[in-house]
Design an enzyme around this catalytic site. Structure first.
Site, short mmCIF file in Angstrom:
data_model
loop_
_atom_site.label_atom_id
_atom_site.label_comp_id
_atom_site.label_asym_id
_atom_site.label_seq_id
_atom_site.Cartn_x
_atom_site.Cartn_y
_atom_site.Cartn_z
N CYS A 85 45.65 0.63 14.04
CA CYS A 85 46.03 1.29 12.78
C CYS A 85 46.75 0.31 11.85
O CYS A 85 46.16 -0.69 11.45
CB CYS A 85 46.83 2.56 13.05
SG CYS A 85 46.89 3.65 11.60
N HIS A 192 43.06 5.57 16.15
CA HIS A 192 44.08 5.55 17.20
C HIS A 192 43.42 5.81 18.56
O HIS A 192 43.24 6.96 18.93
CB HIS A 192 45.12 6.65 16.94
CG HIS A 192 46.06 6.33 15.83
ND1 HIS A 192 47.19 5.58 16.01
CD2 HIS A 192 46.01 6.64 14.52
CE1 HIS A 192 47.83 5.44 14.86
NE2 HIS A 192 47.13 6.08 13.93
N GLU A 194 44.75 5.67 21.36
CA GLU A 194 45.70 6.39 22.22
C GLU A 194 45.79 7.87 21.87
O GLU A 194 46.48 8.63 22.53
CB GLU A 194 47.08 5.71 22.16
CG GLU A 194 47.93 6.00 20.92
CD GLU A 194 47.48 5.28 19.65
OE1 GLU A 194 46.40 4.68 19.64
OE2 GLU A 194 48.24 5.35 18.66
#
Lengths: 214, 261
Positions: A85, A192, A194
């Site tokens: 990001c 993202h 994650e």
């Protein structure tokens, strides 16, 4: 360091929530540590530069923590490096979001506003179109290679490299928006991983594998 | 598709109008299950008020963030910038504000300034305004209610939504108090009225009883996402079924993961 458990340094420069990235890498088998220790960063098999919020604020915080040079050195070292990001955006030379704050200049090019049209920010799941389908980071993100790869985005700007061969993946959002980049040992995602459920965890697992092999 | 989990003292509960609460499970376990079934995001609403339980909620947020790898929002009891900071630092991706933001709208500005608009969800509980005196029924507007729908404010819902977005809310979580708990479907007129005046994502909530209701929220209401609680917690429907129903109706959705562990 135990064989098969690579030490991965997740750069901790005091912004927002970085635990998710660290926990996700740990879950994929890494000895992942949130750290600002230059010695640990220099010893790590791989380095992750996360980031959320505004480009200028993140660059200031990175410099304030003395980690801009560590990040630059890690990217130049040839070791696996992952930007996420705003961490990805900071790898570029500059950003339209804050012209007063130069980036790290690892990926020559500029971070630009998403072309006008759709809602800004793009805050949603979107489907990746792979420009470098053979990149080891994209290995087996989905079980069937024909299945779409959905990942989660929150961003208003995207990276536009001088050399478009560096673009590893794109998404359609009003226009074609750059979503991932590959330059030598450096891989970077606008999305993202994650927060992208199974495909995201698999991508982070691929990073752990690359670090293990490196 | 966003499952909503009401939590108190670290457990997910289900009840009607905050009474007769039934234990519906562990937040991390349910969160992981919904992730595996294809939920796009999660919303956790802390329905307790005591400060002891608030500490438990922070611990829960940390646990969820360590185990669930999709975005999640935490709401309920976010009264100050410090409350928001605590939840975001514990690992929440967004916080949702409701009563405190109506009482002090600057709260939205403060959170947006520190963490960005994408972190601030403004939750709005709206109810149709009835002209009781002359028994003329609904007057075509909605009023904002506070405290989980118990306290009327006199504030017009559409005006408040517009203001909240101006102040920096990055998303609207819109609940119809007329429909909440009824299983009669969303108040689609309310959903449509809001989605046409704001340019941030709107999550429709309140009243889901069938999978078709979810489709209606997107197709007729124009919602960017739909939220439901009770139809998922006890296995009545799976999130994957909701995704399938939406895809069949022509809505672009991220399909449920067929390779779930």
């Amino acid at each position: 360091m135990t064989t098969g458990t690579p030490l991965i340094a997740v750069l901790d420069y005091g912004i927002g929530n970085l635990h998710s990235a660290q926990k996700a890498l740990a879950r994929q088998g890494a000895d992942a540590r949130l750290t600002a220790d230059p010695g640990l960063i220099a010893d790590a098999a791989g380095v992750v530069l996360p980031g959320v919020g505004a480009f200028g604020a993140c660059m200031d915080a990175l410099r304030g923590a003395g980690l801009d040079e560590a990040a630059h050195a890690a990217a130049a070292s040839g070791r696996p490096f992952l930007g996420i990001c705003v961490g990805m955006q900071m790898l570029f030379t500059a950003s339209e979001e804050d012209s007063a704050a130069p980036g790290l200049g690892v990926i020559p090019g500029a971070v630009q506003w998403i072309p006008a049209g759709p809602k800004i920010p793009q805050m949603q799941w979107n489907r990746l179109a792979l420009e470098h389908p053979d990149d080891p980071m994209f290995e087996r993100l989905v079980d069937d290679p024909a299945d779409p790869i959905w990942v989660y985005f929150v961003h208003s700007l995207h990276g536009v490299p001088d050399d478009d061969g560096v673009v590893a993946a794109t998404v359609e959002y009003g226009s074609t928006v750059n979503a991932a980049f590959r330059l030598h040992n450096v891989f970077a995602t606008q999305f993202h991983p994650e927060k992208s459920s199974r495909p995201g965890l698999r991508l982070l697992g691929n990073f752990v594998d690359v670090c293990t092999r490196a | 598709m966003i499952p909503c989990l009401d939590v108190t003292a670290g457990r997910v509960v289900k009840g009607t109008n905050f009474v007769d609460l039934v234990d519906a499970g562990d937040p991390v376990e349910l969160g992981c299950r919904y992730d595996a079934e294809g939920a796009d995001e999660l919303v956790f609403l802390d329905i307790t008020a005591s400060s002891d339980d608030r500490a438990t909620t922070v611990e829960m947020v940390r646990n969820v963030a360590d185990h669930v790898y999709i975005p999640f929002t935490v709401g309920g009891g976010i009264r100050t910038l410090e409350n928001a900071r605590t939840m975001l630092r514990a690992g929440a991706d967004k916080v949702s504000v409701n009563t405190a933001a109506v009482q002090r709208p600057e709260l939205i500005e403060e959170i947006a300034a520190e963490f960005g608009s994408q972190c601030v969800v403004c939750a709005i509980d709206a109810k149709r305004r009835i002209e009781e005196e002359r028994d003329r029924g609904w007057d075509g507007t909605w009023e904002v209610y506070l405290h989980g729908g118990r306290t009327p404010t006199g504030i017009d819902a559409i005006e408040w939504v517009t203001r909240a977005v101006e102040l920096g809310a990055g998303e609207i979580l819109l609940t119809s108090m007329d429909r909440d708990g009824t299983r009669a479907g969303f108040d689609l007129e309310l959903t449509a009225a809001v989605t046409t005046v704001v340019d941030v994502p709107v999550i429709a909530s309140g009243g889901v009883g069938t999978l078709d209701h979810l489709v209606d929220g997107v197709v007729e209401g124009g919602a960017d996402a739909v939220l439901a609680a009770s139809i998922f917690h006890f296995g009545e429907h799976r999130v994957a079924d909701a995704k399938t129903a939406m895809a069949a109706a022509g809505v672009t959705v991220r399909p449920a993961d067929s390779s779930a562990d």
